[in-house]
Design a protein around this motif. Structure first.
Motif, short mmCIF file in Angstrom:
data_model
loop_
_atom_site.label_atom_id
_atom_site.label_comp_id
_atom_site.label_asym_id
_atom_site.label_seq_id
_atom_site.Cartn_x
_atom_site.Cartn_y
_atom_site.Cartn_z
N GLN A 55 74.17 -34.13 -58.67
CA GLN A 55 73.45 -33.03 -59.31
C GLN A 55 72.29 -33.51 -60.18
O GLN A 55 71.28 -32.81 -60.29
CB GLN A 55 74.42 -32.17 -60.13
CG GLN A 55 75.50 -31.51 -59.29
CD GLN A 55 74.96 -30.91 -58.01
OE1 GLN A 55 74.23 -29.91 -58.03
NE2 GLN A 55 75.29 -31.50 -56.87
N ILE A 56 72.41 -34.68 -60.77
CA ILE A 56 71.27 -35.25 -61.49
C ILE A 56 70.13 -35.51 -60.52
O ILE A 56 68.96 -35.22 -60.80
CB ILE A 56 71.68 -36.54 -62.23
CG1 ILE A 56 72.55 -36.20 -63.44
CG2 ILE A 56 70.46 -37.34 -62.67
CD1 ILE A 56 73.13 -37.40 -64.15
N VAL A 57 70.47 -36.04 -59.33
CA VAL A 57 69.44 -36.28 -58.32
C VAL A 57 68.86 -34.96 -57.82
O VAL A 57 67.64 -34.78 -57.74
CB VAL A 57 70.02 -37.10 -57.14
CG1 VAL A 57 69.02 -37.18 -55.99
CG2 VAL A 57 70.39 -38.51 -57.62
N TYR A 58 69.74 -34.01 -57.49
CA TYR A 58 69.28 -32.75 -56.90
C TYR A 58 68.42 -31.95 -57.88
O TYR A 58 67.32 -31.48 -57.54
CB TYR A 58 70.48 -31.92 -56.45
CG TYR A 58 70.11 -30.56 -55.94
CD1 TYR A 58 69.50 -30.38 -54.70
CD2 TYR A 58 70.36 -29.42 -56.70
CE1 TYR A 58 69.16 -29.12 -54.23
CE2 TYR A 58 70.03 -28.16 -56.24
CZ TYR A 58 69.42 -28.01 -55.01
OH TYR A 58 69.07 -26.77 -54.57
N TYR A 59 68.92 -31.77 -59.11
CA TYR A 59 68.20 -30.94 -60.06
C TYR A 59 67.02 -31.68 -60.70
O TYR A 59 66.05 -31.04 -61.12
CB TYR A 59 69.13 -30.45 -61.17
CG TYR A 59 70.17 -29.46 -60.72
CD1 TYR A 59 69.80 -28.24 -60.17
CD2 TYR A 59 71.53 -29.73 -60.84
CE1 TYR A 59 70.75 -27.32 -59.75
CE2 TYR A 59 72.49 -28.81 -60.43
CZ TYR A 59 72.10 -27.62 -59.88
OH TYR A 59 73.04 -26.70 -59.47
N GLY A 60 67.10 -33.00 -60.78
CA GLY A 60 66.07 -33.75 -61.48
C GLY A 60 64.90 -34.20 -60.64
O GLY A 60 63.78 -34.33 -61.13
#
Length: 479
Positions: A55-60
């Motif tokens: 989620q850090i990768v996806y949202y960031g």
């Protein structure tokens, strides 16, 4: 001769003693809502680590900048795909093919080694279900509290908790849909358009469609997606063998199961290590009983192994009644070192070799990729014509694609026939990530033999000698 169709009166009544037994078979099984219990342990920590990482990768990722633009952007309108310093075009579709092949081989490799690792730890369905279940637990409480709340009559307190839970679910879902569209439209511009209420129809559709899918799949359907909609559960058995690590119940050690006190010696009562607490069923996100053996619904998350280890610790028994192991290891009593050695079997080595070879090939191809392309299109209006001094001229249109983010001054040369030369500008300026179309006139001196002759256009960026491309075409000399 056909037998007559019985009339309703000829059919025996269900109340008659001579009537046959009537069996009603339902072709639809209504869903029984699951209330997975929260669990802590080694595999749960890994699962949450993957939730955070993905989620850090996806949202960031959409918020990162590179050279004054969004670092990762799939601009479908201009047909440009930005990946860090790479600018790819539809002509680079081969790299997408390579990525899909590597993804498929990685799935085969990980499944052959350790079963449904993707499903249990990194699949979006698993990840968002974990997030939504965490929100549900935060608002409504753990398993017992949620069951009591659902069984209770509607009240202001119950309504408030339900509304609060769904409001948080919708916020997460909408942010997920917004981020998804942000990979195809610059996300900062998209944010301004959302605030101003100036979204386009397609942007609006995809934000709400992806949000609705996230809200429905992670909030309501959950295990039904894994059991009925996902095809992977159906063909995973083709990738398994007896040396694949799977979540396994040690029946030889656990049976016969039965409840007992913590101070009771199970051997004195003829019992196995399983205390029949059913916690392994209560924590399972798909609602199966791992003690019944491997089932296609199992996503390999290891939640049952974590909770079983907690129970074993409370009773003072050895851990590992439910664990990751292989069928051969369970049947032959192998230790961990033997399991690891057996993991390097021919199937795994072949998958690894092919995956590595394709990854190297794609990497080398990207490294050697020339960031400029050219297409030569002949002018169909005048295939060949006579110009001054009896020279013969062909007209072409060069479509020069600059796949760098720097302005390029490109020199154009042509060769292939004696005396062939350009009669137009031999230099063209191509802006960053631009496709420039330029008309080029090519002439040969009189006396060339009639027919079609192969020629070659050579284009080279003046500032970077490594950016050089060639494109072949033909020069027509009329009879």
């Amino acid at each position: 001769m056909t037998s007559p169709i019985p009339t309703p009166s000829a059919v025996p009544s269900a109340a008659s003693p001579d009537a046959p037994d009537v069996v009603t078979i339902s072709l639809y099984e209504s869903r029984k809502k699951l209330y997975p219990k929260a669990v802590h342990g080694f595999f749960a920590h890994w699962r949450w680590a993957l939730v955070w990482l993905t989620q850090i990768v996806y949202y960031g990722l959409p918020w990162l900048n590179w050279n004054g633009r969004q670092a990762v952007l799939f601009d479908l309108l201009s047909r440009r795909f930005y990946l860090g310093g790479l600018v790819l075009y539809p002509q680079d579709f081969i790299y997408l093919t390579g990525l899909l092949v590597m993804s498929a081989l990685s799935l085969f490799l990980f499944t052959a080694v350790a079963g449904r690792l993707w499903c249990g730890y990194a699949c979006p369905q698993t990840v968002y279900t974990e997030i939504f279940m965490w929100i549900e637990k935060l608002v409504e409480g753990d398993r017992a509290a949620r069951m009591r709340l659902d069984a209770a009559p509607m009240s202001a307190a119950k309504l408030g908790r339900k509304v609060g839970k769904h409001a948080l679910w919708l916020l997460v879902a909408l942010w997920t849909g917004f981020t998804f569209v942000g990979y195809f439209t610059p996300i900062r511009t998209l944010g301004v358009e959302v605030v101003a209420g100036a979204l386009g129809p397609w942007q609006t559709f995809w934000i709400f469609f992806y949000s609705f899918a996230t809200y429905g799949f992670a909030g309501f359907m959950r295990e039904q997606v894994c059991k009925y909609m996902c095809p992977y559960a159906r063909f995973q058995s083709a990738m398994f063998d007896k040396d694949t690590l799977i979540v396994t119940y040690d029946a030889a050690r656990g049976e016969p199961r039965g409840s007992r006190g913590k101070k009771v010696d199970p051997a004195s009562r003829g019992l196995g290590a399983c205390v029949d607490c059913t916690l392994c069923v209560q924590v399972c996100p798909t609602g199966i009983d791992i003690r019944k053996g491997l089932q296609y619904e199992c996503i390999g998350c290891g939640a049952c192994a974590d909770v079983c280890d907690e129970v074993m610790d409370k009773f003072g028994y050895e851990r590992g009644l439910v664990k990751y192991s292989t069928q051969n290891a369970m049947n032959q009593g192998w230790n961990r070192a033997q399991i690891v050695r057996r993991a390097l079997r021919p199937r795994v080595l072949i998958y690894s070799f092919v995956l590595g070879a394709i990854a190297v090939a794609v990497g080398v191809s990207l490294f050697l990729r020339v960031p400029m392309k050219v297409d030569v299109i002949r002018d169909r209006g005048a295939l060949a014509r006579m110009v001054e001094f009896g020279r013969i001229e062909n007209v072409y249109r060069l479509q020069v694609m600059n796949a760098t983010e720097e302005r390029q001054m490109v020199g154009i040369q042509v060769e292939g026939l004696p005396g062939i030369a350009l009669a137009s500008d031999a230099r063209v300026e191509v802006l960053p990530a631009e496709v420039r179309s330029v008309a080029v006139r090519v002439q040969v001196p009189p006396g060339a033999s009639p027919g079609s002759h192969p020629i070659t256009f050579r284009l080279q960026a003046e500032g970077d000698k490594a950016i050089r491309v060639e494109e072949k075409t033909t020069f027509l000399v009329p009879r």
